[in-house]
Design a protein around this motif. Sequence first.
Motif, PDB file in Angstrom:
ATOM      1  N   HIS A  54       8.605   6.270  34.892  1.00  0.00           N
ATOM      2  CA  HIS A  54       7.942   5.534  33.814  1.00  0.00           C
ATOM      3  C   HIS A  54       8.703   5.514  32.492  1.00  0.00           C
ATOM      4  O   HIS A  54       8.418   4.674  31.641  1.00  0.00           O
ATOM      5  CB  HIS A  54       6.556   6.142  33.568  1.00  0.00           C
ATOM      6  N   TYR A  55       9.598   6.467  32.315  1.00  0.00           N
ATOM      7  CA  TYR A  55      10.322   6.602  31.059  1.00  0.00           C
ATOM      8  C   TYR A  55      11.810   6.750  31.344  1.00  0.00           C
ATOM      9  O   TYR A  55      12.202   7.221  32.422  1.00  0.00           O
ATOM     10  CB  TYR A  55       9.810   7.815  30.267  1.00  0.00           C
ATOM     11  N   THR A  56      12.630   6.386  30.373  1.00  0.00           N
ATOM     12  CA  THR A  56      14.078   6.500  30.523  1.00  0.00           C
ATOM     13  C   THR A  56      14.497   7.967  30.419  1.00  0.00           C
ATOM     14  O   THR A  56      13.743   8.796  29.891  1.00  0.00           O
ATOM     15  CB  THR A  56      14.808   5.708  29.428  1.00  0.00           C
ATOM     16  N   PRO A  57      15.711   8.291  30.880  1.00  0.00           N
ATOM     17  CA  PRO A  57      16.188   9.670  30.723  1.00  0.00           C
ATOM     18  C   PRO A  57      16.186  10.136  29.261  1.00  0.00           C
ATOM     19  O   PRO A  57      15.832  11.283  28.982  1.00  0.00           O
ATOM     20  CB  PRO A  57      17.605   9.626  31.312  1.00  0.00           C
ATOM     21  N   ALA A  58      16.543   9.263  28.337  1.00  0.00           N
ATOM     22  CA  ALA A  58      16.536   9.640  26.918  1.00  0.00           C
ATOM     23  C   ALA A  58      15.123   9.928  26.434  1.00  0.00           C
ATOM     24  O   ALA A  58      14.893  10.888  25.687  1.00  0.00           O
ATOM     25  CB  ALA A  58      17.176   8.540  26.071  1.00  0.00           C
ATOM     26  N   GLN A  59      14.177   9.109  26.850  1.00  0.00           N
ATOM     27  CA  GLN A  59      12.777   9.340  26.462  1.00  0.00           C
ATOM     28  C   GLN A  59      12.268  10.649  27.031  1.00  0.00           C
ATOM     29  O   GLN A  59      11.593  11.418  26.338  1.00  0.00           O
ATOM     30  CB  GLN A  59      11.899   8.171  26.926  1.00  0.00           C
ATOM     31  N   LEU A  60      12.580  10.920  28.278  1.00  0.00           N
ATOM     32  CA  LEU A  60      12.155  12.179  28.899  1.00  0.00           C
ATOM     33  C   LEU A  60      12.788  13.381  28.204  1.00  0.00           C
ATOM     34  O   LEU A  60      12.134  14.401  28.007  1.00  0.00           O
ATOM     35  CB  LEU A  60      12.492  12.191  30.390  1.00  0.00           C
ATOM     36  N   ARG A  61      14.043  13.244  27.812  1.00  0.00           N
ATOM     37  CA  ARG A  61      14.731  14.337  27.127  1.00  0.00           C
ATOM     38  C   ARG A  61      14.039  14.697  25.814  1.00  0.00           C
ATOM     39  O   ARG A  61      13.772  15.870  25.553  1.00  0.00           O
ATOM     40  CB  ARG A  61      16.200  13.964  26.879  1.00  0.00           C
ATOM     41  N   VAL A  62      13.688  13.685  24.992  1.00  0.00           N
ATOM     42  CA  VAL A  62      13.056  13.996  23.703  1.00  0.00           C
ATOM     43  C   VAL A  62      11.613  14.464  23.896  1.00  0.00           C
ATOM     44  O   VAL A  62      11.125  15.290  23.127  1.00  0.00           O
ATOM     45  CB  VAL A  62      13.136  12.822  22.691  1.00  0.00           C
ATOM     46  N   TRP A  63      10.942  13.950  24.905  1.00  0.00           N
ATOM     47  CA  TRP A  63       9.575  14.407  25.201  1.00  0.00           C
ATOM     48  C   TRP A  63       9.605  15.872  25.642  1.00  0.00           C
ATOM     49  O   TRP A  63       8.841  16.706  25.167  1.00  0.00           O
ATOM     50  CB  TRP A  63       8.971  13.513  26.266  1.00  0.00           C
ATOM     51  N   ARG A  64      10.508  16.180  26.568  1.00  0.00           N
ATOM     52  CA  ARG A  64      10.634  17.566  27.044  1.00  0.00           C
ATOM     53  C   ARG A  64      11.010  18.515  25.920  1.00  0.00           C
ATOM     54  O   ARG A  64      10.560  19.664  25.892  1.00  0.00           O
ATOM     55  CB  ARG A  64      11.680  17.642  28.157  1.00  0.00           C
TER      56      ARG A  64
ATOM     57  N   SER B 240       0.047   9.015  28.417  1.00  0.00           N
ATOM     58  CA  SER B 240       1.372   8.521  28.802  1.00  0.00           C
ATOM     59  C   SER B 240       1.211   7.438  29.866  1.00  0.00           C
ATOM     60  O   SER B 240       0.118   7.210  30.395  1.00  0.00           O
ATOM     61  CB  SER B 240       2.200   9.674  29.371  1.00  0.00           C
ATOM     62  N   GLU B 241       2.324   6.798  30.204  1.00  0.00           N
ATOM     63  CA  GLU B 241       2.316   5.831  31.310  1.00  0.00           C
ATOM     64  C   GLU B 241       1.849   6.503  32.594  1.00  0.00           C
ATOM     65  O   GLU B 241       1.173   5.896  33.407  1.00  0.00           O
ATOM     66  CB  GLU B 241       3.718   5.241  31.535  1.00  0.00           C
ATOM     67  N   VAL B 242       2.219   7.764  32.770  1.00  0.00           N
ATOM     68  CA  VAL B 242       1.845   8.515  33.969  1.00  0.00           C
ATOM     69  C   VAL B 242       0.335   8.746  34.003  1.00  0.00           C
ATOM     70  O   VAL B 242      -0.312   8.566  35.035  1.00  0.00           O
ATOM     71  CB  VAL B 242       2.578   9.877  34.020  1.00  0.00           C
TER      72      VAL B 242
ATOM     73  N   ILE C 169       9.627   5.441  22.109  1.00  0.00           N
ATOM     74  CA  ILE C 169       8.784   5.882  23.227  1.00  0.00           C
ATOM     75  C   ILE C 169       7.370   5.378  22.933  1.00  0.00           C
ATOM     76  O   ILE C 169       7.105   4.877  21.843  1.00  0.00           O
ATOM     77  CB  ILE C 169       8.852   7.425  23.413  1.00  0.00           C
ATOM     78  N   HIS C 170       6.490   5.475  23.879  1.00  0.00           N
ATOM     79  CA  HIS C 170       5.128   4.968  23.659  1.00  0.00           C
ATOM     80  C   HIS C 170       4.112   5.757  24.482  1.00  0.00           C
ATOM     81  O   HIS C 170       4.457   6.474  25.413  1.00  0.00           O
ATOM     82  CB  HIS C 170       5.046   3.483  24.026  1.00  0.00           C
ATOM     83  N   ASN C 171       2.860   5.589  24.068  1.00  0.00           N
ATOM     84  CA  ASN C 171       1.723   6.072  24.841  1.00  0.00           C
ATOM     85  C   ASN C 171       0.563   5.133  24.555  1.00  0.00           C
ATOM     86  O   ASN C 171       0.751   4.087  23.927  1.00  0.00           O
ATOM     87  CB  ASN C 171       1.401   7.543  24.550  1.00  0.00           C
ATOM     88  N   TYR C 172      -0.616   5.478  25.012  1.00  0.00           N
ATOM     89  CA  TYR C 172      -1.782   4.612  24.852  1.00  0.00           C
ATOM     90  C   TYR C 172      -2.943   5.409  24.274  1.00  0.00           C
ATOM     91  O   TYR C 172      -3.232   6.508  24.746  1.00  0.00           O
ATOM     92  CB  TYR C 172      -2.214   4.030  26.208  1.00  0.00           C
ATOM     93  N   ALA C 173      -3.594   4.828  23.284  1.00  0.00           N
ATOM     94  CA  ALA C 173      -4.836   5.415  22.777  1.00  0.00           C
ATOM     95  C   ALA C 173      -5.922   5.046  23.778  1.00  0.00           C
ATOM     96  O   ALA C 173      -6.104   3.869  24.114  1.00  0.00           O
ATOM     97  CB  ALA C 173      -5.162   4.855  21.397  1.00  0.00           C
ATOM     98  N   VAL C 174      -6.631   6.059  24.284  1.00  0.00           N
ATOM     99  CA  VAL C 174      -7.711   5.839  25.248  1.00  0.00           C
ATOM    100  C   VAL C 174      -8.963   6.559  24.768  1.00  0.00           C
ATOM    101  O   VAL C 174      -8.876   7.568  24.057  1.00  0.00           O
ATOM    102  CB  VAL C 174      -7.329   6.318  26.672  1.00  0.00           C
ATOM    103  N   GLU C 175     -10.106   6.031  25.170  1.00  0.00           N
ATOM    104  CA  GLU C 175     -11.355   6.713  24.830  1.00  0.00           C
ATOM    105  C   GLU C 175     -12.419   6.405  25.864  1.00  0.00           C
ATOM    106  O   GLU C 175     -12.365   5.402  26.565  1.00  0.00           O
ATOM    107  CB  GLU C 175     -11.849   6.344  23.434  1.00  0.00           C
ATOM    108  N   LYS C 176     -13.382   7.308  25.918  1.00  0.00           N
ATOM    109  CA  LYS C 176     -14.546   7.132  26.786  1.00  0.00           C
ATOM    110  C   LYS C 176     -15.769   7.476  25.959  1.00  0.00           C
ATOM    111  O   LYS C 176     -15.832   8.534  25.337  1.00  0.00           O
ATOM    112  CB  LYS C 176     -14.457   8.054  27.997  1.00  0.00           C
ATOM    113  N   ARG C 177     -16.707   6.565  25.943  1.00  0.00           N
ATOM    114  CA  ARG C 177     -17.974   6.811  25.253  1.00  0.00           C
ATOM    115  C   ARG C 177     -18.828   7.716  26.118  1.00  0.00           C
ATOM    116  O   ARG C 177     -18.888   7.571  27.333  1.00  0.00           O
ATOM    117  CB  ARG C 177     -18.710   5.499  24.983  1.00  0.00           C
TER     118      ARG C 177
END
Length: 173
Positions: free
Chosen positions: A34-44, A124-126, A151-159
Amino acid sequence: MRTREVEIRLFRTSDADALANIYVAAVAQLGRGHYTPAQLRVWRARSPSAEAIRDAYLDGRRAFVAVNEYGQVSGFSDLEQNGHIRYLYVSPHMAGRGIARKLLVTLKDQARALGLSRIFAEASEVALPVFERAGFLSLQRQNFEIDGIAIHNYAVEKRILDSAKRQSAKATR
């Protein structure tokens, strides 16, 4: 293995090392598609240490750990007092077995018991499909940078509505 063989229990300080390891492994292995090696590196690189997890989980939030039938920590999540979910991670070798779903059910039940009107997270995408299958709505994609890497993620919510509120809402329709 099915989720019925997984126990969800409260966090123990002795779990912290395993949780830190699960975080790193999940980012590295599950994030690969779901993410590039560079994105995974900075996330890790932003992975919390065992000490950071221990400190966070002793701040009053509800923290839960999934333990498999052999007593091994397989996943973890938490619920802050305002309904925010900071972590939802499952060990890569246990992914796809319903553990994240079971953790989210536990968090929803806790939120309801606390009288919260919603629970929310940054997925995350995952994790996004897991949250969506659990009834969360994706509010928006959030683009940002970590150390100059987009990099990106998603704001999610559940009422969260208790049954009395649902009955009241049905009666007024």
